[in-house]
Design a protein around this motif. Structure first.
Motif, PDB file in Angstrom:
ATOM      1  N   VAL A  28       6.716  51.780  72.367  1.00 35.12           N
ATOM      2  CA  VAL A  28       8.061  51.938  72.944  1.00 35.12           C
ATOM      3  C   VAL A  28       9.092  51.161  72.137  1.00 35.12           C
ATOM      4  N   LEU A  29       8.748  49.940  71.776  1.00 34.04           N
ATOM      5  CA  LEU A  29       9.687  49.124  70.997  1.00 34.04           C
ATOM      6  C   LEU A  29       9.880  49.684  69.589  1.00 34.04           C
ATOM      7  N   ALA A  30       8.835  50.282  69.033  1.00 35.76           N
ATOM      8  CA  ALA A  30       8.962  50.887  67.704  1.00 35.76           C
ATOM      9  C   ALA A  30       9.909  52.085  67.725  1.00 35.76           C
ATOM     10  N   GLY A  51      14.517  42.230  63.781  1.00 28.11           N
ATOM     11  CA  GLY A  51      14.559  41.871  62.365  1.00 28.11           C
ATOM     12  C   GLY A  51      14.351  43.074  61.473  1.00 28.11           C
ATOM     13  N   ALA A  52      13.400  43.929  61.832  1.00 24.33           N
ATOM     14  CA  ALA A  52      13.150  45.137  61.050  1.00 24.33           C
ATOM     15  C   ALA A  52      14.328  46.096  61.142  1.00 24.33           C
ATOM     16  N   GLU A  53      14.909  46.179  62.312  1.00 23.26           N
ATOM     17  CA  GLU A  53      16.048  47.077  62.520  1.00 23.26           C
ATOM     18  C   GLU A  53      17.223  46.670  61.641  1.00 23.26           C
ATOM     19  N   ARG A  54      17.459  45.364  61.527  1.00 21.75           N
ATOM     20  CA  ARG A  54      18.599  44.873  60.745  1.00 21.75           C
ATOM     21  C   ARG A  54      18.415  45.114  59.252  1.00 21.75           C
ATOM     22  N   THR A  55      17.184  45.015  58.785  1.00 28.09           N
ATOM     23  CA  THR A  55      16.954  45.093  57.338  1.00 28.09           C
ATOM     24  C   THR A  55      16.472  46.457  56.859  1.00 28.09           C
ATOM     25  N   LEU A  56      15.860  47.244  57.752  1.00 31.56           N
ATOM     26  CA  LEU A  56      15.220  48.481  57.313  1.00 31.56           C
ATOM     27  C   LEU A  56      15.879  49.740  57.849  1.00 31.56           C
ATOM     28  N   LEU A  57      16.551  49.635  59.004  1.00 34.99           N
ATOM     29  CA  LEU A  57      17.107  50.834  59.620  1.00 34.99           C
ATOM     30  C   LEU A  57      18.365  51.264  58.868  1.00 34.99           C
ATOM     31  N   THR A  58      18.293  52.414  58.258  1.00 34.26           N
ATOM     32  CA  THR A  58      19.408  52.948  57.474  1.00 34.26           C
ATOM     33  C   THR A  58      19.805  54.313  58.038  1.00 34.26           C
ATOM     34  N   PRO A  59      20.977  54.805  57.656  1.00 37.07           N
ATOM     35  CA  PRO A  59      21.355  56.159  58.085  1.00 37.07           C
ATOM     36  C   PRO A  59      20.318  57.209  57.692  1.00 37.07           C
TER      37      PRO A  59
END
Length: 407
Positions: free
Chosen positions: A328-330, A286-294
């Protein structure tokens, strides 16, 4: 940042803080409950849909962990661990040889089986033996948990964080072992040397040891069956059979027995750990989809995570702040974008595991040994552990990082 993004960030931070502390003040939620609540909250705010949440859970990791839990449970319930531990320790006829035997036995078993389970078995044996021969149990207990951590570095099945990395990275079992087994062996050597030096007064008292280890009830037929299955399982791992598939088949086969009631095996399965994994997978997705940006990916490159030494240090610090599996997951979203992802995953596996030796709170294995000792009336204090843990962590991390940097 959108409201969904802000909510996802809050959930991520709150979940990881809760998992790191182990509870939420005023509530009875444990780590598993906190992780599940975090995953559910991500779905509730729309950071991830329910179907995508299902896909986010890495079932290879869950299956591998479940299969290995069943295998280890069968070895424990059948009496195989007690028999092996008893045989080895009864042939240690001097305090230093007892230290060597405890270290090597714990480390080797932890390399192929889940290290937390090995500590559950070995700690009571060590307490019993040291009581019978009137020796100080502390150095041997410290050797048990630190050797368990060091030994588990060697393979994908050694500990939960390695299982996650094995599933996420696609590194084969033989390649993983070839890269990290030398680090594990060096770690076990360091455990012996450092414990021997720090607790030199214990080993300066000469004694001829002939301990009689209580082995309890043993089921010879089931011990033989479990031993054969474990050997075949190891061969399957090195032959390239998918580890989750091999572990699940082995575990299911061991359940077919007339001698052991299934519920005795089920009691040994750590269900909350499986729930925690599932919840954390959803939270991270969920965090990856909303927060992970280039920009965030560029930041990871900018802080030098491509550098083996920086990645190792960052992982070690992160693992001591939030525990190794969450750490590790972070790191999961950032590793694939690095220059050499395979080596980066190996660095994370090595560092997140060896960092667990830094303090008594650094890994679940340490806490298990401390609790087992406490239940038997023996205290394993934070300061006693730290005298070994500090130099051991620094030496093994430096050596492990140098090894991977040169590989």
């Amino acid at each position: 940042m959108t409201w969904t993004g802000a909510g996802a960030l809050f959930i991520l931070v709150a979940t990881y803080a809760g998992v790191a502390v182990g509870r939420i003040p005023g509530l009875r939620l444990d780590r598993a409950g906190i992780a599940l609540l975090g995953g559910a909250a991500m779905i509730a705010i729309g950071a991830i849909g329910i179907e995508d949440a299902y896909k986010a859970i890495n079932f290879d990791t869950i299956t591998l962990l479940l299969g290995m839990m069943i295998v280890v449970a069968h070895l424990k319930v059948s009496g195989a661990f007690r028999a092996l531990g008893g045989f080895a320790i009864e042939h240690a006829h001097a305090p230093f040889m007892l230290l060597v035997m405890v270290t090597l036995l714990t480390g080797v078993l932890s390399a192929f089986l889940v290290n937390d389970a090995i500590c559950l078995v070995m700690a009571p044996i060590v307490v019993h033996v040291t009581r019978v021969i009137n020796r100080n149990p502390v150095p041997y207990l410290i050797a048990t948990c630190t050797a368990s951590n060091c030994g588990s570095v060697a393979t994908i099945t050694g500990n939960p964080q390695n299982m996650v990395i094995g599933a996420l990275s696609g590194i084969s079992y033989p390649a993983f072992t070839l890269a990290l087994a030398p680090v594990a062996l060096f770690g076990l050597f360091c455990v012996i040397v450092i414990v021997r030096y720090v607790y030199r007064a214990e080993f300066s008292r000469p004694a001829e040891l002939s301990p009689e280890v209580y082995r309890g009830r043993m089921l010879p037929g089931q011990v033989l069956k479990a031993t054969v299955v474990c050997l075949l399982l190891a061969l399957a791992f090195f032959a390239g059979v998918p580890v989750a598939k091999a572990a699940l088949i082995a575990g299911a086969f061991l359940l077919v027995t007339r001698a052991i009631k299934p519920r005795r095996i089920y009691r040994e399965i750590d269900g909350p750990l499986l729930f925690m994994f599932a919840g954390l997978f959803v939270v991270v997705a969920g965090a990856e989809r909303t927060l992970l940006t280039p920009d965030m990916i560029a930041w990871a490159k900018g802080v030098g995570l491509d550098d083996v030494w920086r990645l190792s240090g960052f992982t070690a610090v992160l693992s001591n702040i939030m525990s190794n599996v969450p750490a590790v997951l972070a790191l999961r979203p950032f590793i694939p974008g690095l220059e050499d992802p395979q080596r980066a995953w190996l660095v994370v596996a090595m560092s997140s595991t060896l960092a667990g030796n830094f303090t008594l709170l650094g890994s679940v294995a340490n806490l298990i040994v401390a609790e087992q000792a406490k239940a038997a009336g023996k205290e394993l204090s934070f300061s006693a552990f730290f005298k070994v843990g500090l130099p051991l962590t620094l030496v093994t991390l430096l050596a492990g990082t140098a090894w991977l940097a040169l590989s």
